[in-house]
Design an enzyme around this catalytic site. Structure first.
Site, PDB file in Angstrom:
ATOM      1  CD  GLU A   1      -2.733  -1.544   2.299  1.00 40.25           C
ATOM      2  OE1 GLU A   1      -2.832  -0.673   3.177  1.00 40.25           O
ATOM      3  OE2 GLU A   1      -3.281  -2.657   2.405  1.00 40.25           O
TER       4      GLU A   1
ATOM      5  CG  ASN B   1      -0.809  -6.611  -1.505  1.00 35.33           C
ATOM      6  OD1 ASN B   1      -1.403  -7.206  -2.397  1.00 35.33           O
ATOM      7  ND2 ASN B   1      -1.283  -6.509  -0.272  1.00 35.33           N
TER       8      ASN B   1
ATOM      9  CG  HIS C   1      -9.682  -5.763   1.717  1.00 39.71           C
ATOM     10  ND1 HIS C   1      -9.789  -6.913   2.454  1.00 39.71           N
ATOM     11  CD2 HIS C   1      -8.368  -5.435   1.743  1.00 39.71           C
ATOM     12  CE1 HIS C   1      -8.610  -7.269   2.922  1.00 39.71           C
ATOM     13  NE2 HIS C   1      -7.718  -6.400   2.507  1.00 39.71           N
TER      14      HIS C   1
ATOM     15  CD  GLU D   1      -4.437  -7.819   1.729  1.00 40.00           C
ATOM     16  OE1 GLU D   1      -5.224  -7.110   2.355  1.00 40.00           O
ATOM     17  OE2 GLU D   1      -3.199  -7.634   1.761  1.00 40.00           O
TER      18      GLU D   1
ATOM     19  CG  ASP E   1     -12.154  -8.965   3.217  1.00 37.29           C
ATOM     20  OD1 ASP E   1     -11.338  -8.946   4.155  1.00 37.29           O
ATOM     21  OD2 ASP E   1     -12.356  -7.984   2.453  1.00 37.29           O
TER      22      ASP E   1
HETATM   23  O1  G3I Z   1      -2.615  -9.482  19.011  1.00 37.44           O
HETATM   24  C1  G3I Z   1      -3.044  -8.255  19.599  1.00 37.44           C
HETATM   25  C2  G3I Z   1      -3.705  -8.508  20.936  1.00 37.44           C
HETATM   26  O2  G3I Z   1      -2.743  -9.055  21.831  1.00 37.44           O
HETATM   27  C3  G3I Z   1      -4.268  -7.202  21.477  1.00 37.44           C
HETATM   28  O3  G3I Z   1      -4.944  -7.449  22.692  1.00 37.44           O
HETATM   29  C4  G3I Z   1      -5.223  -6.619  20.437  1.00 37.44           C
HETATM   30  C5  G3I Z   1      -5.811  -5.313  20.898  1.00 37.44           C
HETATM   31  O4  G3I Z   1      -4.871  -4.310  20.724  1.00 37.44           O
HETATM   32  O5  G3I Z   1      -4.513  -6.370  19.218  1.00 37.44           O
HETATM   33  C6  G3I Z   1      -4.023  -7.599  18.663  1.00 37.44           C
HETATM   34  O6  G3I Z   1      -3.329  -7.301  17.479  1.00 37.44           O
HETATM   35  C7  G3I Z   1      -4.185  -6.955  16.409  1.00 37.44           C
HETATM   36  C8  G3I Z   1      -3.851  -7.873  15.222  1.00 37.44           C
HETATM   37  O7  G3I Z   1      -4.626  -7.524  14.061  1.00 37.44           O
HETATM   38  C9  G3I Z   1      -4.150  -9.338  15.561  1.00 37.44           C
HETATM   39  O8  G3I Z   1      -5.527  -9.494  15.711  1.00 37.44           O
HETATM   40  C10 G3I Z   1      -3.891  -5.520  15.998  1.00 37.44           C
HETATM   41  O9  G3I Z   1      -4.321  -4.647  17.036  1.00 37.44           O
HETATM   42  C11 G3I Z   1      -4.656  -5.201  14.722  1.00 37.44           C
HETATM   43  O10 G3I Z   1      -4.259  -3.902  14.255  1.00 37.44           O
HETATM   44  C12 G3I Z   1      -4.290  -6.209  13.636  1.00 37.44           C
HETATM   45  O11 G3I Z   1      -5.074  -5.907  12.512  1.00 37.44           O
HETATM   46  C13 G3I Z   1      -4.572  -6.468  11.282  1.00 37.44           C
HETATM   47  C14 G3I Z   1      -4.378  -5.311  10.291  1.00 37.44           C
HETATM   48  O12 G3I Z   1      -3.998  -5.820   9.001  1.00 37.44           O
HETATM   49  C15 G3I Z   1      -3.270  -4.388  10.766  1.00 37.44           C
HETATM   50  O13 G3I Z   1      -2.083  -5.094  10.774  1.00 37.44           O
HETATM   51  C16 G3I Z   1      -5.589  -7.469  10.737  1.00 37.44           C
HETATM   52  O14 G3I Z   1      -5.656  -8.604  11.582  1.00 37.44           O
HETATM   53  C17 G3I Z   1      -5.169  -7.894   9.329  1.00 37.44           C
HETATM   54  O15 G3I Z   1      -6.161  -8.752   8.778  1.00 37.44           O
HETATM   55  C18 G3I Z   1      -5.030  -6.664   8.454  1.00 37.44           C
HETATM   56  O16 G3I Z   1      -4.638  -7.082   7.181  1.00 37.44           O
HETATM   57  C19 G3I Z   1      -4.304  -6.009   6.259  1.00 37.44           C
HETATM   58  C20 G3I Z   1      -3.198  -6.523   5.348  1.00 37.44           C
HETATM   59  O17 G3I Z   1      -2.081  -6.902   6.133  1.00 37.44           O
HETATM   60  C21 G3I Z   1      -2.819  -5.482   4.316  1.00 37.44           C
HETATM   61  N1  G3I Z   1      -3.998  -5.070   3.531  1.00 37.44           N
HETATM   62  C22 G3I Z   1      -5.097  -4.573   4.360  1.00 37.44           C
HETATM   63  C23 G3I Z   1      -5.512  -5.637   5.386  1.00 37.44           C
HETATM   64  C24 G3I Z   1      -6.642  -5.115   6.236  1.00 37.44           C
HETATM   65  O18 G3I Z   1      -6.217  -4.011   6.974  1.00 37.44           O
END
Ligand code: G3I
Length: 389
Positions: free
Chosen positions: A181, A223, A259, A289, A291
Site C-alpha cells: 500500500e 500489493n 477488499h 485479499e 473479503d
Molecule cells: O494481538 C493483539 C492482541 O494481543 C491485542 O490485545 C489486540 C488489541 O490491541 O490487538 C491484537 O493485534 C491486532 C492484530 O490484528 C491481531 O488481531 C492488531 O491490534 C490489529 O491492528 C491487527 O489488525 C490487522 C491489520 O492488518 C493491521 O495489521 C488485521 O488482523 C489484518 O487482517 C489486516 O490485514 C491487512 C493486510 O495486512 C494489508 N492489507 C489490508 C488488510 C486489512 O487491513
C-alpha cells in the site's frame, strides 16, 4: 551334509523371494489405490464436471494457480481450522506474523515464533507461504521507534530489517509482498509514511533491491488496495509500477487486494482490463485479499456475496498471468472487518461460516475453478456457471 545344507538354503531363499514379492505387491496395491483416489493425499477423486467432488485446492492445483487464505499461527492448534486450511488451500499468507510491528517491535527485538509456525505448517502441508509484508508504507502500521529514526538511521534500519527477515526464510518463502500500500487508501498520491518522507525518491526500488539481494530466488511483489473502485487509483498504481521498472526495480508481480464493499460489486470487465494492463508490463498479477462484507439480516446478502466472489475469481481466471487468489481469512468467526468499526457486524465476509461450513460464496468460487479446468481441458458438455466467466 554340505548338499543338504545347500538344499535347505535354496528352499529358504525361495520362500524369502516369495515373501518379498508379496510385500512389494501389497505395497504397490495400497499405493496405487491411494494415488487413484487423488494424488498422494489420498483425498476423494476430484471430477471437475461434478464440482461438488472437488476441493478448491484440487482444482487450483489442476490449474497451476495459488488458491490461498490467511494463516494465523495462534489458531493452528485448532484441528478443525488447520485441517480445513490444508484441505482447501495450496497457499497461505501469515495475517500479521511477518509484519514489521510483529517481527521487530523494538530495535533488535526479533520475534519469529509466529512466522516460523506458519512456515512449518505450510511446509508440512506443501503450501506456498507468502511473506507479508516487508514494508507497509503507512505510519499507523510502522513501529514508533522506526518512525522516530533519522533519515540515515532509517535507511540502515530498513536494510537490516529486510536482510534479516528475508535472509532467515531465503529458499523457504517463495514470494514476498515487499511494499504494501504505497498509495493513499482513497487517493492517488503516495501514502503518508515515514519511508516516503525521509528516504529518497527511489526508496521503493531500493527496498526491492534489498529483498532481491537477501533472496535472489524469491518473487517480489507490490500489493495495493482499492485500485478496483477508488477513482484514478489503478492508473496511479500502473504509473508507479512503470516508474519502478524504469528505475530497474526487481519486481515480479502486483497484488490487487479486492477488499470489496458488496454494494459496488466488482466490474469484471474493468478488473480483467486492469490485470491485463499489469500483465502487459511482463508482470504476474494476483487478487490477494478477498473479503466481501454483508449486512446482518440481509436475506439477499449471501447470494450477492457469492456472485461478487464469482466475479472476482472468474475475472482472474480469464487472465493467464493471474496466478493467485487469496481470501483474507477463512471463516466468518475471524475477520478483521468485525474490528474495523465501519461495517455493521457480524460482517460474515468469507467463504466459510463461523462453524467452518461452506457458504454459497465457497460454492461460487469452486464452480469458477471447475469451469476453468474444464475449459482448459476443452471438455465437452455443460460448464458450471461462473459469474465472472
Ligand atoms: O494481538 C493483539 C492482541 O494481543 C491485542 O490485545 C489486540 C488489541 O490491541 O490487538 C491484537 O493485534 C491486532 C492484530 O490484528 C491481531 O488481531 C492488531 O491490534 C490489529 O491492528 C491487527 O489488525 C490487522 C491489520 O492488518 C493491521 O495489521 C488485521 O488482523 C489484518 O487482517 C489486516 O490485514 C491487512 C493486510 O495486512 C494489508 N492489507 C489490508 C488488510 C486489512 O487491513
Amino acid at each position: 551334509m554340505r548338499h543338504a545344507t545347500t538344499a535347505r538354503r535354496r528352499r529358504n531363499g525361495t520362500w524369502l523371494r516369495i515373501a518379498a514379492a508379496v510385500v512389494v505387491g501389497l505395497s504397490l496395491l495400497l499405493l496405487s489405490s491411494g494415488r487413484a483416489a487423488d494424488g498422494a493425499s489420498g483425498a476423494a477423486a476430484c471430477v471437475p464436471a461434478q464440482p461438488k467432488t472437488c476441493t478448491l485446492r484440487q482444482l487450483a492445483d489442476q490449474l497451476g494457480i495459488r488458491i490461498g487464505a490467511t494463516i494465523t499461527s495462534s489458531r493452528l492448534a485448532d484441528a478443525a481450522y488447520a485441517d480445513l486450511l490444508a484441505k482447501e488451500f495450496n497457499a497461505a499468507t501469515p495475517d500479521n506474523e511477518l509484519k514489521w510491528y510483529s517481527v521487530q517491535p523494538a530495535p533488535g527485538d526479533w520475534r519469529f515464533t509466529g512466522g516460523d509456525l506458519d512456515l512449518t505448517f505450510g511446509t508440512d502441508h506443501q503450501m506456498a507461504i507468502k511473506g507479508h509484508n516487508l514494508i507497509w508504507a503507512q505510519d499507523r502500521y510502522t513501529p514508533s521507534w522506526v518512525r522516530d529514526l533519522s533519515a540515515s538511521d532509517l535507511r540502515d534500519a530498513v536494510a537490516e530489517h529486510i536482510a534479516t527477515v528475508v535472509g532467515r526464510y531465503a529458499g523457504r518463502i517463495p514470494r514476498w509482498d515487499v511494499v504494501n500500500e504505497p498509495l493513499k487508501d482513497f487517493g492517488t498520491g503516495p501514502s503518508d509514511s515515514v519511508f516516503h518522507r525521509k528516504l529518497s525518491k527511489r526508496w521503493i526500488t531500493k527496498v526491492f533491491e534489498l529483498a532481491h539481494q537477501a533472496d535472489p530466488d524469491a518473487e517480489l511483489w507490490l500489493n495495493e488496495y482499492g485500485t478496483d473502485w477508488v477513482p484514478g487509483k489503478f492508473d496511479a498504481l500502473l504509473a508507479l509500477v512503470k516508474r519502478l521498472q524504469a528505475q530497474g526495480a526487481p519486481i515480479d508481480g502486483v497484488g490487487l487486494e479486492m477488499h470489496r464493499p458488496l454494494a459496488s460489486g466488482p466490474d469484471v470487465g474493468q478488473l480483467v482490463q486492469q490485470m491485463r494492463s499489469i500483465a502487459k508490463l511482463g508482470l504476474k498479477v494476483g487478487l490477494t485479499e478477498l473479503d466481501v462484507p454483508i449486512k446482518p439480516g440481509d436475506a439477499s446478502g449471501p447470494a450477492a456475496q457469492a456472485k461478487a466472489y464469482g466475479r472476482m475469481v472468474g475475472a482472474c481466471l480469464q487472465v493467464s498471468r493471474c496466478r493467485e487468489v487469496t481470501m483474507w481469512g477463512i471463516d466468518d468467526g475471524h475477520s478483521w472487518l468485525d474490528n474495523l468499526g465501519i461495517f455493521p457486524t457480524p460482517t460474515r465476509p468469507l467463504l466459510f461460516d463461523e462453524q467452518l461450513a461452506p457458504k454459497p460464496a465457497y460454492n461460487a468460487v469452486r464452480a469458477c475453478l471447475a469451469r476453468a479446468v474444464l475449459v482448459a481441458q476443452k471438455a465437452k458438455g455443460p460448464l458450471p456457471a461462473c459469474a465472472g466467466a
